[in-house]
Design a protein around this motif. Sequence first.
Motif, mmCIF file in Angstrom:
data_model
loop_
_atom_site.group_PDB
_atom_site.id
_atom_site.type_symbol
_atom_site.label_atom_id
_atom_site.label_comp_id
_atom_site.label_asym_id
_atom_site.label_seq_id
_atom_site.Cartn_x
_atom_site.Cartn_y
_atom_site.Cartn_z
ATOM 1 N N ALA A 101 1.168 -0.739 -0.264
ATOM 2 C CA ALA A 101 0.040 0.433 0.117
ATOM 3 C C ALA A 101 0.917 1.185 -0.131
ATOM 4 O O ALA A 101 0.509 2.464 -0.502
ATOM 5 N N GLY A 102 1.592 1.565 0.726
ATOM 6 C CA GLY A 102 2.575 2.801 0.582
ATOM 7 C C GLY A 102 3.447 2.562 0.009
ATOM 8 O O GLY A 102 3.390 4.425 -0.864
ATOM 9 N N ILE A 103 3.694 1.186 -1.893
ATOM 10 C CA ILE A 103 4.371 1.367 -2.492
ATOM 11 C C ILE A 103 4.208 2.025 -3.770
ATOM 12 O O ILE A 103 3.828 3.053 -4.514
ATOM 13 N N GLU A 104 2.761 1.909 -3.441
ATOM 14 C CA GLU A 104 1.626 1.918 -4.263
ATOM 15 C C GLU A 104 0.729 4.006 -4.270
ATOM 16 O O GLU A 104 1.185 4.520 -5.480
ATOM 17 N N GLU A 105 0.748 4.303 -3.048
ATOM 18 C CA GLU A 105 1.319 5.164 -2.524
ATOM 19 C C GLU A 105 1.903 6.137 -3.773
ATOM 20 O O GLU A 105 2.069 7.454 -4.100
ATOM 21 N N ASN A 106 3.149 5.944 -2.887
ATOM 22 C CA ASN A 106 4.068 6.992 -3.559
ATOM 23 C C ASN A 106 3.919 6.597 -4.672
ATOM 24 O O ASN A 106 4.531 7.423 -5.799
ATOM 25 N N LEU A 107 4.038 5.904 -5.695
ATOM 26 C CA LEU A 107 4.568 5.285 -7.078
ATOM 27 C C LEU A 107 2.834 6.272 -7.901
ATOM 28 O O LEU A 107 3.292 6.972 -8.636
ATOM 29 N N LEU A 108 2.381 5.861 -7.439
ATOM 30 C CA LEU A 108 0.588 6.689 -8.456
ATOM 31 C C LEU A 108 0.998 8.456 -7.964
ATOM 32 O O LEU A 108 0.266 8.957 -9.110
ATOM 33 N N ALA A 109 1.585 8.703 -7.204
ATOM 34 C CA ALA A 109 2.076 10.393 -6.463
ATOM 35 C C ALA A 109 2.681 11.111 -7.812
ATOM 36 O O ALA A 109 2.530 11.599 -8.067
ATOM 37 N N ILE A 110 3.761 9.997 -7.831
ATOM 38 C CA ILE A 110 4.289 10.392 -9.387
ATOM 39 C C ILE A 110 3.389 10.734 -10.892
ATOM 40 O O ILE A 110 3.607 12.070 -11.444
ATOM 41 N N ILE A 111 2.723 10.345 -11.170
ATOM 42 C CA ILE A 111 0.944 10.276 -12.181
ATOM 43 C C ILE A 111 0.294 11.714 -11.258
ATOM 44 O O ILE A 111 -0.643 11.431 -12.733
ATOM 45 N N ASP A 112 0.066 11.566 -10.612
ATOM 46 C CA ASP A 112 -1.058 12.281 -10.461
ATOM 47 C C ASP A 112 -0.819 13.947 -11.232
ATOM 48 O O ASP A 112 -2.800 13.894 -10.794
ATOM 49 N N PRO A 133 2.596 -6.332 -7.468
ATOM 50 C CA PRO A 133 1.836 -4.813 -7.518
ATOM 51 C C PRO A 133 0.219 -5.069 -7.598
ATOM 52 O O PRO A 133 -0.220 -6.060 -6.909
ATOM 53 N N THR A 134 0.071 -3.749 -6.610
ATOM 54 C CA THR A 134 -1.265 -4.013 -6.655
ATOM 55 C C THR A 134 -2.355 -3.708 -8.210
ATOM 56 O O THR A 134 -1.706 -3.377 -8.713
ATOM 57 N N SER A 135 -3.684 -3.774 -7.640
ATOM 58 C CA SER A 135 -4.357 -3.404 -9.147
ATOM 59 C C SER A 135 -4.416 -1.503 -9.323
ATOM 60 O O SER A 135 -4.212 -2.301 -10.814
ATOM 61 N N LYS A 136 -4.244 -1.531 -8.505
ATOM 62 C CA LYS A 136 -4.096 0.284 -8.779
ATOM 63 C C LYS A 136 -3.156 0.813 -10.052
ATOM 64 O O LYS A 136 -2.987 1.375 -10.488
ATOM 65 N N MET A 137 -1.862 -0.164 -9.454
ATOM 66 C CA MET A 137 -0.371 0.486 -10.144
ATOM 67 C C MET A 137 -0.835 0.042 -10.916
ATOM 68 O O MET A 137 -0.259 0.404 -12.257
ATOM 69 N N CYS A 138 -1.393 -1.625 -12.113
ATOM 70 C CA CYS A 138 -1.231 -2.261 -12.594
ATOM 71 C C CYS A 138 -2.046 -1.108 -14.149
ATOM 72 O O CYS A 138 -1.896 -0.698 -15.415
ATOM 73 N N LEU A 181 6.782 8.441 -18.217
ATOM 74 C CA LEU A 181 7.722 7.623 -18.149
ATOM 75 C C LEU A 181 8.656 7.214 -16.629
ATOM 76 O O LEU A 181 9.216 6.144 -16.506
ATOM 77 N N ALA A 182 8.306 8.080 -16.173
ATOM 78 C CA ALA A 182 9.784 7.492 -14.486
ATOM 79 C C ALA A 182 9.001 7.078 -13.908
ATOM 80 O O ALA A 182 9.079 6.528 -13.258
ATOM 81 N N PHE A 183 7.300 7.488 -13.762
ATOM 82 C CA PHE A 183 6.455 6.011 -13.198
ATOM 83 C C PHE A 183 6.571 4.634 -13.379
ATOM 84 O O PHE A 183 6.407 3.857 -12.532
ATOM 85 N N LEU A 184 6.540 4.502 -15.187
ATOM 86 C CA LEU A 184 6.562 2.763 -15.387
ATOM 87 C C LEU A 184 7.816 2.659 -14.787
ATOM 88 O O LEU A 184 8.213 1.200 -14.729
ATOM 89 N N GLU A 185 9.286 3.004 -14.486
ATOM 90 C CA GLU A 185 10.642 2.739 -14.648
ATOM 91 C C GLU A 185 10.210 2.867 -12.996
ATOM 92 O O GLU A 185 11.491 1.568 -12.883
ATOM 93 N N ALA A 186 9.530 3.728 -12.433
ATOM 94 C CA ALA A 186 9.846 3.595 -11.100
ATOM 95 C C ALA A 186 9.202 1.876 -10.594
ATOM 96 O O ALA A 186 9.045 1.407 -9.882
ATOM 97 N N VAL A 187 7.450 1.532 -11.650
ATOM 98 C CA VAL A 187 6.766 0.189 -11.081
ATOM 99 C C VAL A 187 7.855 -0.472 -11.397
ATOM 100 O O VAL A 187 8.077 -2.191 -10.289
ATOM 101 N N ARG A 188 8.757 -0.754 -12.230
ATOM 102 C CA ARG A 188 9.718 -1.720 -12.659
ATOM 103 C C ARG A 188 10.276 -2.334 -11.351
ATOM 104 O O ARG A 188 10.303 -2.921 -11.303
#
Length: 467
Positions: free
Chosen positions: A5-16, A49-54, A32-39
């Motif tokens: 959940a913490g990773i999801e929140e931080n990653l999704l904040a990149i593309i808010d 990954p969470t469903s929201k990240m995918c 692009l930064a978000f994609l690299e961060a997810v990888r």
Amino acid sequence: MMKSAGIEENLLAIIDSASDSKHTPDANDDRLAFLEAVRSACIVNENPPTSKMCEAVFQILRVGKSLELITESFRLLNELDKRFPHVYLSEKEASESSHLIVVEGGWSPFLFNLESASRERGAGCRSISGPLDSLGFLQLMQELGEVANEGNLQALEIKSLRNMLVFQYLINALEGDFLPRNRVYEETMNWTHLRESLLNLLLSTRKINYKGLMKDCLTIMCGLFDVSAGISEDLESPDNAAAKLSHNDNTASALALFELGNNACFALQKLLIMIMDLDMSRKKADMQGSTTRADGVRTPLMEIILDEITYDTDMLSPFLKVFNEPKWKLEIILQYFSKYTTRLSTRTRRSNGPTEDATTFSGVLNCFSNVTSTRSITKKISADVVQVLLAHAFQAHLSLSCQQDADGIAASKDEGRSSSLAEICENIISAFSNLRRTDAKMEILPIGKEALFTAATILSTETGAQV
């Protein structure tokens, strides 16, 4: 769970700040930064990954307007699905049956639940790039059809490339869900596993015209094959390619379309094969009384394909060129011939063995073992169509033989295989000779000449080996 959940929140904040409709350089850099961060978080550090990240990655694939964005998001989605599958088989002992594992709440690019679909539609523009329901899949197919119908380099758009990548990913997702389910069904005969598959849910919906969708698949597959073949010819001719590509200044997209067109054809073939495998399993379930009225009634895809290539002869040759899976290709051709040949074929002059019916390739060739039976068939099927069918059936038969060799079937353990192949080659040559005898003016088509050359070469090799 807390960590994810913490990773999801931080990653999704990149593309808010990068909304679906915002395509500035800064917004694309954020994506692009978000994609690299997810990888990095999921693939490198092995965090599921969470469903929201995918879903966010899928949104980028569906709305991206640069080749880099759509290809990177496509590649990442496939890597995530491979590394963290939604459906998979558990490890088992040799004596145990496979156990199906379905991850609850796992990511899926499809949305077939009615309540979820209603909420998604109520979310406004978010539904444009979220998971697809059956109508969304149908719309995607229609847009692919437009690409196939255009058939020229001037029609190149990033949307066309994006749609083909989206389609390929969706087929990969269907395959990842279907194959383990079908394997468990074959072991357990529990129809519930396949009833709940994404493929069955997609085909069972009343929102789409199933027959129409399947016919569109065939048309699109042949059309994309022609587009790719045309681009290939243009790119092989520098002067011609330069003239066409300078018009829209998009050489990279032309090369991408060529590659993606071929891959989309392959994805369509995978879809057709999965549906025919599902039909076969469904037939077994029907015979065992495992299906209910809720499963509905669906025309087997094999029947639809046969109707299309029988009554639209212009589609026959393109379809057999692009559809190259040997087992189903041979079965389709045998079913085609079975409409016009008797069930019990005549014995060949060279065989004293048991009579084979026309549901086998040897049985079909027996139907062309003399001029009388050959003339009878060509009154129902034109000689050109017969040539195309025989040549492609021969190709499929050889491919299956090669697959048997690759699977470790040694000639010493199957002594009849070589002589059987030699007999097939002899009967192919005999069939074409009898076709010529029925019509002295008949020309052997290029694909027929290729089949004859291959058969003669194999016979020569077999004869040399025996000597």
